[in-house]
Design an enzyme around this catalytic site. Structure first.
Site, PDB file in Angstrom:
ATOM      1  N   ARG A  43      46.823  31.632  31.259  1.00  0.00           N
ATOM      2  CA  ARG A  43      46.609  33.081  31.229  1.00  0.00           C
ATOM      3  C   ARG A  43      47.597  33.728  32.198  1.00  0.00           C
ATOM      4  O   ARG A  43      47.451  33.617  33.407  1.00  0.00           O
ATOM      5  CB  ARG A  43      45.160  33.393  31.620  1.00  0.00           C
ATOM      6  CG  ARG A  43      44.913  34.848  31.954  1.00  0.00           C
ATOM      7  CD  ARG A  43      43.437  35.160  32.146  1.00  0.00           C
ATOM      8  NE  ARG A  43      42.754  34.323  33.110  1.00  0.00           N
ATOM      9  CZ  ARG A  43      42.799  34.487  34.435  1.00  0.00           C
ATOM     10  NH1 ARG A  43      43.543  35.438  34.963  1.00  0.00           N
ATOM     11  NH2 ARG A  43      42.105  33.699  35.234  1.00  0.00           N
TER      12      ARG A  43
ATOM     13  N   HIS B 241      42.387  37.991  34.959  1.00  0.00           N
ATOM     14  CA  HIS B 241      41.235  37.755  34.086  1.00  0.00           C
ATOM     15  C   HIS B 241      40.901  39.010  33.287  1.00  0.00           C
ATOM     16  O   HIS B 241      40.711  38.968  32.071  1.00  0.00           O
ATOM     17  CB  HIS B 241      40.039  37.332  34.940  1.00  0.00           C
ATOM     18  CG  HIS B 241      38.776  37.145  34.177  1.00  0.00           C
ATOM     19  ND1 HIS B 241      38.606  36.132  33.268  1.00  0.00           N
ATOM     20  CD2 HIS B 241      37.619  37.856  34.173  1.00  0.00           C
ATOM     21  CE1 HIS B 241      37.387  36.217  32.735  1.00  0.00           C
ATOM     22  NE2 HIS B 241      36.782  37.260  33.266  1.00  0.00           N
TER      23      HIS B 241
ATOM     24  N   TYR C   3      43.812  34.053  44.122  1.00  0.00           N
ATOM     25  CA  TYR C   3      43.479  32.653  43.881  1.00  0.00           C
ATOM     26  C   TYR C   3      44.600  31.837  43.230  1.00  0.00           C
ATOM     27  O   TYR C   3      44.423  30.666  42.952  1.00  0.00           O
ATOM     28  CB  TYR C   3      42.203  32.536  43.033  1.00  0.00           C
ATOM     29  CG  TYR C   3      42.221  33.296  41.722  1.00  0.00           C
ATOM     30  CD1 TYR C   3      42.809  32.745  40.581  1.00  0.00           C
ATOM     31  CD2 TYR C   3      41.633  34.554  41.620  1.00  0.00           C
ATOM     32  CE1 TYR C   3      42.824  33.425  39.378  1.00  0.00           C
ATOM     33  CE2 TYR C   3      41.644  35.249  40.411  1.00  0.00           C
ATOM     34  CZ  TYR C   3      42.236  34.673  39.295  1.00  0.00           C
ATOM     35  OH  TYR C   3      42.244  35.362  38.103  1.00  0.00           O
TER      36      TYR C   3
END
Length: 358
Positions: free
Chosen positions: A258, A262, A271
């Protein structure tokens, strides 16, 4: 079926390297026809432009949220192309591009993400289930419907799109176990994009690959390079054929990534490192397929320009649709709860109708 026939390939199935050159890591799989690869390319161009446009509309307040699938276009488009009209697709909230590739109007696809209704299209007519937000619940729906179609003698397959995070849910286990026991014509397609929101794959599963979970259910499984459109289409074609022939369900894991956050509400820099993202940009599925087709003289510069021009026109349609104010009927909330409304539901509807008329 022996254990050996259930196990996935030792390394992900692959036809194309990151630079678009041909590799030989696809034993037993036939390369899709050139016209299908060109169709996949066109839809990937369209899907990427749609994804960029939807992200921009979120920033403008026209969508409540949008989960980008940038970098996963090969998986999204292949999932749509491998199914016939009578087959069912069970998407998640991140699979809008798959719905666009299946031919659904953008306004209907984005209805859920705009917040206008739970689903903007007719699942029975389109054979596309509502986009699922709870993790893995769509796998149960796919297994159950596949079994029902099998009992009715229908020549149809159910394909469930899943994220890697969903494989940690109990529903995933129950769906695969049920489908395997009853040999339901279902394909469970895991897009392993390395993160369940902020949780990396290494903290989700100790398995080397999620495809190895298939053997625990007595289910055939495979793993594929999810950024190689040729390989994804070849593997899914084979999986759907296997399920359609009554040989049982198949678990397919696509190794992909990805690129964007998100959702627009997520800060991915908290992260993961920028270098990791850039590394995966080099494996861009769209550029990889374009390079390959151009190298085979199967795709001209003029055709590429036409694809991008079509994508720009499509983006304008998306903008026009989302910029128009929706006409909503509050009473429609009650229309699709039960086939036969209960007394309590009828009373609630009457109370709201009276309040609206007051």
């Amino acid at each position: 079926m022996s254990v050996k026939t259930l196990l996935p390939s030792a390394t992900p199935v692959r036809f194309l390297a990151e630079d678009g050159s041909r590799v030989e890591l696809h034993e037993g799989y036939a390369e899709p026809a050139e016209d299908r690869l060109k169709a996949a390319y066109r839809l990937m161009v369209l899907g990427r432009r749609f994804d960029v446009q939807a992200t921009a509309l979120t920033k403008q307040g026209r969508l409540a949220v949008y989960p980008s699938s940038a970098g996963q276009e090969a998986c999204q488009v292949a999932a749509a192309l491998t199914l016939s009209e009578q087959d069912w697709l069970f998407p998640t909230y991140r699979d809008s591009v798959a719905l666009i590739a299946r031919g659904l109007p953008p306004g209907e696809v984005l209805t859920l993400l705009r917040g206008d209704a739970h689903c903007g299209y007719d699942p029975a007519e389109t054979r596309v289930a509502p986009q699922c937000t709870p993790l893995a619940t769509q796998t149960l729906h796919a297994a159950g419907l596949a079994h029902a179609m099998q009992r009715r003698g229908e020549d149809a397959v159910a394909l469930a799109l899943i994220g890697d995070g969903a494989t940690s849910e109990g529903d995933f286990h129950e769906a695969l176990n049920f489908a395997a026991v009853f040999k339901a014509p279902a394909v469970f397609f895991v897009q392993n994009n390395r993160y369940a929101i902020s949780v990396p794959f290494e903290k989700q599963s100790a398995a080397e690959a999620l495809a190895y979970k298939g053997i625990g259910y007595g289910m055939r499984a495979e793993q594929v390079d999810g950024n190689d459109a040729v390989a994804v289409l070849a593997v899914l074609d084979d999986a759907v054929k296997h399920a359609r022939e009554g040989k049982g369900p198949v678990l397919v894991e696509a190794h992909t990534y990805r690129i964007d956050a998100h959702t627009n509400a997520d800060d991915a820099t908290r992260y993961r490192e920028a270098g990791e993202v850039e590394k995966w940009r080099e494996a861009d599925p769209l550029r990889r397929l374009e390079t390959y087709l151009k190298g085979r003289n199967a795709l001209s510069e003029n055709e590429i320009e036409l694809c991008h021009a079509e994508a720009e026109e499509f983006a304008q349609t998306v903008r026009d649709t989302l910029n128009a104010e929706p006409e909503l009927d509050p009473l429609s909330l009650f229309d699709h709860v039960y086939a036969e409304p209960t007394r309590q539901l009828a009373a609630q509807r009457a109370a709201l109708e009276a309040e609206l008329e007051a």
